[in-house]
Scaffold this motif. Structure first.
Motif, PDB file in Angstrom:
ATOM      1  N   ALA A 113     145.332 -62.035  70.375  1.00 54.84           N
ATOM      2  CA  ALA A 113     145.220 -62.637  71.705  1.00 54.84           C
ATOM      3  C   ALA A 113     144.523 -61.687  72.672  1.00 54.84           C
ATOM      4  CB  ALA A 113     146.602 -63.012  72.227  1.00 54.84           C
ATOM      5  N   LEU A 114     144.814 -60.402  72.537  1.00 51.21           N
ATOM      6  CA  LEU A 114     144.235 -59.418  73.454  1.00 51.21           C
ATOM      7  C   LEU A 114     142.746 -59.242  73.190  1.00 51.21           C
ATOM      8  CD1 LEU A 114     147.141 -56.848  73.287  1.00 51.21           C
ATOM      9  CD2 LEU A 114     146.732 -58.598  75.002  1.00 51.21           C
ATOM     10  N   GLU A 115     142.371 -59.327  71.919  1.00 47.91           N
ATOM     11  CA  GLU A 115     140.942 -59.286  71.585  1.00 47.91           C
ATOM     12  C   GLU A 115     140.227 -60.469  72.230  1.00 47.91           C
ATOM     13  OE1 GLU A 115     140.820 -57.222  67.169  1.00 47.91           O
ATOM     14  OE2 GLU A 115     140.965 -59.387  67.288  1.00 47.91           O
ATOM     15  N   ASN A 116     140.875 -61.630  72.174  1.00 48.73           N
ATOM     16  CA  ASN A 116     140.268 -62.810  72.779  1.00 48.73           C
ATOM     17  C   ASN A 116     140.120 -62.669  74.277  1.00 48.73           C
ATOM     18  OD1 ASN A 116     140.119 -64.101  70.336  1.00 48.73           O
ATOM     19  ND2 ASN A 116     142.126 -65.047  70.550  1.00 48.73           N
ATOM     20  N   MET A 117     141.052 -61.941  74.890  1.00 47.21           N
ATOM     21  CA  MET A 117     140.980 -61.750  76.339  1.00 47.21           C
ATOM     22  C   MET A 117     139.936 -60.703  76.701  1.00 47.21           C
ATOM     23  SD  MET A 117     145.070 -61.740  76.955  1.00 47.21           S
ATOM     24  CE  MET A 117     145.100 -61.192  78.654  1.00 47.21           C
ATOM     25  N   GLY A 118     139.414 -60.026  75.697  1.00 51.03           N
ATOM     26  CA  GLY A 118     138.372 -59.038  75.953  1.00 51.03           C
ATOM     27  C   GLY A 118     138.887 -57.734  76.519  1.00 51.03           C
ATOM     28  N   LEU A 119     140.132 -57.369  76.231  1.00 52.68           N
ATOM     29  CA  LEU A 119     140.662 -56.095  76.734  1.00 52.68           C
ATOM     30  C   LEU A 119     140.052 -54.923  75.959  1.00 52.68           C
ATOM     31  CD1 LEU A 119     144.481 -56.661  77.246  1.00 52.68           C
ATOM     32  CD2 LEU A 119     142.598 -56.957  78.841  1.00 52.68           C
ATOM     33  N   PRO A 120     139.930 -53.779  76.626  1.00 52.95           N
ATOM     34  CA  PRO A 120     139.425 -52.600  75.917  1.00 52.95           C
ATOM     35  C   PRO A 120     140.456 -52.045  74.925  1.00 52.95           C
ATOM     36  CG  PRO A 120     139.999 -52.055  78.183  1.00 52.95           C
ATOM     37  CD  PRO A 120     140.122 -53.532  78.064  1.00 52.95           C
ATOM     38  N   GLN A 121     139.966 -51.319  73.931  1.00 46.36           N
ATOM     39  CA  GLN A 121     140.798 -50.706  72.880  1.00 46.36           C
ATOM     40  C   GLN A 121     142.078 -50.088  73.408  1.00 46.36           C
ATOM     41  OE1 GLN A 121     140.907 -49.454  69.605  1.00 46.36           O
ATOM     42  NE2 GLN A 121     139.141 -50.490  68.760  1.00 46.36           N
ATOM     43  N   ALA A 122     141.913 -49.244  74.448  1.00 43.06           N
ATOM     44  CA  ALA A 122     143.055 -48.447  74.902  1.00 43.06           C
ATOM     45  C   ALA A 122     144.187 -49.349  75.370  1.00 43.06           C
ATOM     46  CB  ALA A 122     142.627 -47.493  76.003  1.00 43.06           C
ATOM     47  N   SER A 123     143.873 -50.394  76.139  1.00 44.00           N
ATOM     48  CA  SER A 123     144.983 -51.216  76.625  1.00 44.00           C
ATOM     49  C   SER A 123     145.539 -52.081  75.505  1.00 44.00           C
ATOM     50  CB  SER A 123     144.595 -52.061  77.837  1.00 44.00           C
ATOM     51  OG  SER A 123     143.266 -52.383  77.831  1.00 44.00           O
ATOM     52  N   ILE A 124     144.693 -52.487  74.555  1.00 46.75           N
ATOM     53  CA  ILE A 124     145.237 -53.231  73.412  1.00 46.75           C
ATOM     54  C   ILE A 124     146.226 -52.343  72.665  1.00 46.75           C
ATOM     55  CG2 ILE A 124     144.731 -54.352  71.221  1.00 46.75           C
ATOM     56  CD1 ILE A 124     142.106 -55.210  72.263  1.00 46.75           C
ATOM     57  N   ARG A 125     145.806 -51.089  72.460  1.00 46.92           N
ATOM     58  CA  ARG A 125     146.658 -50.154  71.731  1.00 46.92           C
ATOM     59  C   ARG A 125     148.022 -50.029  72.409  1.00 46.92           C
ATOM     60  NH1 ARG A 125     144.741 -46.739  67.876  1.00 46.92           N
ATOM     61  NH2 ARG A 125     142.597 -47.086  68.511  1.00 46.92           N
ATOM     62  N   ARG A 126     147.994 -49.913  73.744  1.00 45.80           N
ATOM     63  CA  ARG A 126     149.249 -49.722  74.466  1.00 45.80           C
ATOM     64  C   ARG A 126     150.136 -50.952  74.347  1.00 45.80           C
ATOM     65  NH1 ARG A 126     147.787 -49.191  79.790  1.00 45.80           N
ATOM     66  NH2 ARG A 126     148.413 -51.352  80.155  1.00 45.80           N
ATOM     67  N   ARG A 127     149.539 -52.135  74.611  1.00 47.23           N
ATOM     68  CA  ARG A 127     150.354 -53.350  74.627  1.00 47.23           C
ATOM     69  C   ARG A 127     150.898 -53.684  73.239  1.00 47.23           C
ATOM     70  NH1 ARG A 127     148.390 -58.295  78.114  1.00 47.23           N
ATOM     71  NH2 ARG A 127     147.211 -57.299  79.781  1.00 47.23           N
ATOM     72  N   VAL A 128     150.082 -53.458  72.220  1.00 47.70           N
ATOM     73  CA  VAL A 128     150.527 -53.755  70.855  1.00 47.70           C
ATOM     74  C   VAL A 128     151.684 -52.837  70.475  1.00 47.70           C
ATOM     75  CG1 VAL A 128     149.856 -53.494  68.454  1.00 47.70           C
ATOM     76  CG2 VAL A 128     148.418 -54.800  69.982  1.00 47.70           C
ATOM     77  N   ALA A 129     151.549 -51.568  70.841  1.00 49.45           N
ATOM     78  CA  ALA A 129     152.605 -50.603  70.519  1.00 49.45           C
ATOM     79  C   ALA A 129     153.909 -51.016  71.198  1.00 49.45           C
ATOM     80  CB  ALA A 129     152.187 -49.212  70.985  1.00 49.45           C
ATOM     81  N   GLU A 130     153.769 -51.405  72.469  1.00 49.44           N
ATOM     82  CA  GLU A 130     154.941 -51.781  73.247  1.00 49.44           C
ATOM     83  C   GLU A 130     155.630 -52.997  72.633  1.00 49.44           C
ATOM     84  OE1 GLU A 130     155.125 -51.816  78.068  1.00 49.44           O
ATOM     85  OE2 GLU A 130     153.882 -53.256  77.028  1.00 49.44           O
ATOM     86  N   MET A 131     154.831 -54.003  72.330  1.00 54.21           N
ATOM     87  CA  MET A 131     155.383 -55.256  71.833  1.00 54.21           C
ATOM     88  C   MET A 131     156.017 -55.060  70.453  1.00 54.21           C
ATOM     89  SD  MET A 131     155.986 -58.122  72.983  1.00 54.21           S
ATOM     90  CE  MET A 131     155.243 -57.849  74.566  1.00 54.21           C
ATOM     91  N   ALA A 132     155.346 -54.264  69.604  1.00 50.03           N
ATOM     92  CA  ALA A 132     155.893 -54.021  68.267  1.00 50.03           C
ATOM     93  C   ALA A 132     157.245 -53.323  68.370  1.00 50.03           C
ATOM     94  CB  ALA A 132     154.925 -53.194  67.438  1.00 50.03           C
TER      95      ALA A 132
END
Lengths: 292, 234, 541
Positions: C106-125
């Motif tokens: 979903a974050l890739e689809n929103m076009g977020l940069p790597q760093a914020s995807i990394r943070r949000r994915v880590a948090e959610m996991a």
């Protein structure tokens, strides 16, 4: 340094492709010997069991190839003997050996490639260039095990309804076609759920970015630079003709001079480094373990 | 393989024009007449890769909806999974039939993609090698042509069967060219004939199984795809 | 967090004679947990999809839907992720092959940069406890894990509103409970607005702040749970889906405040009814004699190196009896069914069908007028493009079906609801006129109406002398239909008895009615038993 397996997939991909590619497209006995030795070393260090199983096979292919070529190719200035009114020449034998070396070494490189470049790594390598195709690949790769399991369930279901006969081959073919047909409907009809799930998560609303587990660190950049530097020297040497080798009419390997020597050296490094890096890492771990 | 990092859409468009009209002819000329003469293996590999890059760029450039994407992914997965379903019956593999059916009912592009990607994924299980681009290209092209010929192929069972035979033979012809060129550095006619003869039993089984699968699966799967096309609205 | 306002919403599908939704208006405040109930075909799912613009069906729409004050037509594309959506089938909603990629999708689809995807994915996991299986193939997860992953990969985009269309219907009770508790936790801790459709309301209803009831496309109730449950009198189809306490309240014909949870139900019973008569007369009909299926110390494992799945299973099912086999995941229930259907063989011990060993049935003779199995997933049965062709190819006589399906004959099997699919699959399984019928989770994912229908069909078959073995997680269904229940654990039978005694002696693996009556009445398995006791004892004040 780190082994190719631990490195960023991009660096590993580049390295293996160049090591295999240069040998594949330069018919030079020295390069081929280096490539064969390097790839065999890498496979042996990486996965000794696979090496023990695969290497004899590659060796047999090498021998086969070396023997087949003289039967088809009859040019060459040094006939060894005459078979069916056709001369069997030394040059053709050499050429066959070179070809065999090329085939065996590229099979060997690709065997290692298969080992370390798992599907997620390949998707990573091509993901930036071809985002949509890699997404399709990722979805397809996710569907395949699902379909495999579902096929089992369908077969059981059809069997328990008495609709799947397997007394002979024709029945069996019909039965499997039946299972496959149920599977196709199931996959196509339910695919819309996956498509909806993609849409619900914002697919197609704008420019996609890409997230990857792999990071490109300094050491990966170093690996890429070294690999490119070695490869370009080797390719330059090959392009300049310093590594030229003629098989017909008479076998002649160009001396190549200084450029040739440098070219061989660079390629040797390129071919042996994967095995050596892997070996070094094994040793380091053994040392670490003994200290723990 | 496709080692180009094509980030910008403009570059992709440029490649889409440059490859067919400049790069491929240039490569052919260079290898046929220029300094690269004799490097048939390298030249055929490069041409195959460029053809794949060309096609991928064309696909990446367009916007594709989630449903169309899924349709191609599912058909790809199904044609690979078919190998496992029919694993009990030796030499019967429905990949070509699936690619042809997809192409006829969804279009040439979907046919090409399904063919090329099925080849790539199959090789994850059976081994990647320098042959991968050629397999991708030949299966892709078989899909592409079937898509272009969709009208007659849909109408006549006979033509569909003929296409099955053609696909079996063509695949073998192309792959043997590659085998021989790779082995010999040039297309030696005697060697090529020998390779074809050695592959003949496989080619025959392959062609026969294509015909059987196309006749067995063609119509029902076509109906399924047509229904899903309406349901998906693609 | 988001709020929804729906004003005079009507909707008609193209080619449909009648509108699916008529003049629906309601509001959901930010942070509310709202349950939407209604029979199959009442327009629940259509309503929910209309709230999610990307999934809105095509058709004629009038009225207005707004999200936190903005009409949804005016939302930007990038707002797609403000509304999360999770539907029924966990398997098919997963898009990619790796857990980490799924989380990032979903974050890739929103076009977020790597760093914020990394943070949000880590948090959610970390929040969802996914870290342990972060790098696994999505395929290797269990059903419950898959649905949790679907939820996490929607939550990672930080939606303010979560739409859930029967998310727990394909899960076993434990996984379903976990899933709903996670949703409740998100609602409580993040203030997430939740709109939920579910058929199994035992757990979901007590979580809700409000209940919306849809009937034939019109919104008829919009109240807090207790009040809504009270007002359901005269809607037997809706009451069927309610928690045990609510069903008991209506079955006993009580008035006043309606209990929703088991705890409230217990209090309600003790306050309102006497317990002079503690138990109903046990129906002491003897078990039929003729043995249809026997397991004699059967052992089975899937591979030589693997552990035993069945360890000396002893079991017999008699002709003219419905036998329910209950037990947790991996206890060997489905495997036992496979052995009975001749799909696998025990490596020791034996399985007999009508006195003969299964392996002695040659060719197709086991499946000819003898054994038939309805698989867990009805969709593994469908091959043709109409129900008529489906039944015909199985050899069913269309004029003499065990129950009417005429209204479905020309439809495509995949266009039917889950319940209808199950009934068609059952008709297909009955085409060979089996004397032993095996059912694997026949109530999974189907609505109460279809459940009732299945129950009637099975009872009629039993009365005709058919032996029926059901493997299920659904204790309520087992209590209503079984003549005999057994609990299987680690590949052997842990207990086996008639349902009244079976459920009375279990304290956790039992029905809501039994939990409510425990200590007040004895031998109660179903709500009907409990209501009967209430009536006999009297004392409604």
């Amino acid at each position: 340094m780190i082994s190719l397996r631990e490195a960023n997939p991009f660096a590993a991909f580049l390295w293996l492709m160049l090591a295999a590619g240069i040998a594949m497209f330069c018919l030079n006995p020295v390069l081929l010997a280096l490539s064969l030795a390097g790839s065999a070393l890498y496979l042996a260090v990486r996965n000794p069991l696979a090496a023990r199983r695969a290497l004899p096979l590659y060796l047999a292919l090498f021998a086969l190839s070396a023997l087949i070529n003289p039967l088809f190719a009859h040019n060459g200035a040094t006939p060894l003997f005459v078979l069916n009114h056709n001369p069997v020449t030394l040059e053709a034998l050499f050429y066959g050996m070179a070809m065999g070396g090329m085939i065996a070494s590229s099979l060997c490189w690709f065997r290692s490639f298969q080992e370390i470049m798992t599907s997620d790594k390949l998707l990573y390598v091509f993901g930036s260039a071809l985002p949509k195709l890699t997404l399709i690949l990722s979805i397809a790769l996710r569907y395949i095990p699902l379909l495999r399991d579902q096929a089992k369930r369908v077969r059981d279901a059809q069997r328990a309804l008495g609709l799947f006969r397997e007394e002979n081959l024709i029945d069996r073919l019909r039965g499997e076609a039946r299972v496959f047909s149920v599977l196709v409907t199931w996959a196509l009809e339910n695919g819309i759920i996956t498509a909806d799930s993609m849409a619900a998560r914002g697919y197609g609303t704008g420019r996609r970015t890409r997230y990857a587990l792999f990071r490109f660190r300094g050491r990966d950049a170093a690996l890429c630079m070294i690999c490119l530097a070695l490869a370009s020297v080797a390719i330059a040497a090959a392009a300049s003709g310093a590594l030229r080798c003629d098989f017909y009419p008479r076998f002649r390997l160009n001396g190549g001079g200084a450029l040739g020597a440098v070219g061989y050296a660079c390629y040797a490094l390129l071919a042996f480094a994967p095995g050596i890096l892997e070996w070094e890492e094994n040793l380091r771990w053994r040392a670490l373990r003994s200290r723990i | 393989m496709k080692l180009l990092v094509i980030r910008s859409a403009r570059l992709r468009r440029a490649l889409g024009i440059a490859i067919p009209f400049a790069l491929i002819p240039a490569a052919v000329l260079w290898f046929a007449l220029g300094p690269g003469r004799g490097h048939f293996a390298l030249s055929s590999m490069l041409v195959a890769l460029m053809a794949l890059v060309l096609f991928s760029c064309g696909f990446e450039r367009r916007k594709t909806g989630a449903r169309r994407l899924i349709l191609v992914a599912v058909m790809t997965a199904l044609s690979v999974a078919g190998r496992f379903v029919f694993s009990a019956i030796p030499a019967f593999k429905p990949i070509t039939a699936m690619v042809v059916i997809t192409a006829i009912h969804i279009g040439p592009e979907a046919g090409f993609l399904t063919g090329a990607l099925s080849a790539l994924i199959s090789n994850f299980y059976f081994g990647q090698g320098p042959w991968t681009p050629f397999q991708m290209l030949s299966w892709g092209l078989l899909g592409l042509f079937a898509g272009l010929l969709s009208r007659p192929l849909k109408r006549s069972r006979l033509l569909l069967s003929l296409y099955g035979v053609f696909a079996g033979a063509a695949y073998s012809l192309v792959m043997d060219v590659w085998t021989v060129v790779w082995y010999n550095g040039a297309l030696d006619p005697a060697l090529y004939a020998a390779a074809l003869a050695a592959a003949l039993p496989y080619t025959a089984v392959y062609a026969v199984s294509n015909v059987i699968f196309l006749n067995l699966l063609g119509r029902p799967f076509g109906e399924k795809l047509d229904r899903v096309k309406i349901k998906y609205g693609v | 967090m988001e709020s929804i306002a729906v004003q005079n919403l009507s909707f008609r599908y193209p080619d449909a004679p009648e509108p699916t939704l008529r003049d629906v208006s309601f509001r959901v405040e930010a942070g509310d947990f709202v349950v939407l109930i209604g029979e199959t075909g009442s327009g629940k799912s259509t309503l929910m999809r209309l709230l999610k613009r990307e999934l809105a069906p095509l058709g004629e729409r009038s009225g207005e839907i707004s999200l936190s004050g903005t009409p949804i037509e005016e939302l930007r594309d990038a707002d797609a992720c403000r509304v999360g959506y999770v539907a029924q089938r966990p398997e098919q909603q997963i898009v990619t092959d790796k857990v980490w990629h799924e989380l990032a999708f979903a974050l890739e689809n929103m076009g977020l940069p790597q760093a914020s995807i990394r943070r949000r994915v880590a948090e959610m996991a970390s929040y969802f406890g996914i870290a342990d299986w972060f790098e696994r193939d999505t395929h290797s997860l269990s059903g419950g894990q898959k649905q949790l992953l679907n939820l996490a990969s929607v939550m990672v985009a930080q939606p303010g509103l979560l739409l859930l269309d029967e998310p727990a219907s394909q899960l076993d009770p434990i996984a379903a409970g976990d899933f709903l508790n996670t949703v409740k936790k998100l609602n409580r801790e993040m203030g997430l607005t939740v709109l939920l459709i579910e058929h199994r309301l035992e757990e979901a209803l007590p979580m809700a702040d409000r209940v919306l009831v849809l009937e034939s496309g019109a919104l008829t109730l919009d109240l807090p749970p207790e009040a809504a449950c009270e007002r359901l009198r005269g809607h037997p189809a809706l009451i069927d889906a309610m928690p045990g306490a609510v069903r008991l309240f209506h079955a006993a014909g009580a008035r006043g405040r309606c209990p929703v949870t088991v705890r409230e139900g217990r209090r309600f019973l003790r306050e309102r009814y006497k317990n002079d008569i503690r138990a109903l007369d046990a129906s002491s009909a003897p078990r039929p004699e003729a043995r249809a299926l026997e397991f004699r110390s059967a052992y089975f494992r899937y591979g030589r190196e693997q552990a035993d799945v069945l360890r000396g299973l002893d079991l017999d099912v008699r002709a003219g009896e419905i036998f329910c086999l209950l037990g947790p995941n991996g206890s060997g229930k489905s495997t036992a069914l496979k052995l009975a259907a001749g799909l696998a063989r025990p490596y020791s011990g034996e399985v007999r069908v009508f006195g003969r060993r299964v392996r002695d049935y040659k060719g197709q003779s086991l499946y000819r007028e003898c054994v038939s199995m309805l698989p867990q997933d009805a969709q593994t049965v469908f091959l043709k493009s109409t129900v008529r062709d489906e039944l015909r190819e199985a050899g069913a006589e269309l004029s003499a079906l065990p129950y009417p399906l005429a209204h479905l004959m020309d439809r495509h099997p995949y266009d039917l609801s889950g319940g209808e699919q199950q009934l068609v699959a059952l008709a297909k399984a009955l085409a060979t006129k089996p004397k032993l019928l095996l059912l694997d989770e026949p109530t999974k994912g189907i609505d109460p109406h279809a459940k009732r229908k299945v129950l009637e069909v099975l009872r009629a078959l039993r009365d005709d002398g058919v032996a029926i073995l059901i493997v299920t997680h659904d204790v309520e269904f087992a209590a209503r239909c079984a003549d005999r229940c057994a609990l299987i654990f680690r590949g052997e039978i842990a207990s086996s008895d008639a349902p009244e005694r079976f459920f009375d002696e279990n304290s956790f693996y039992t029905t809501a009615a039994n939990r409510i009556c425990r200590g007040w009445y004895d031998g109660v398995a179903t709500v009907e038993d409990a209501a009967e006791l209430c009536r006999r004892n009297g004392g409604e004040t």
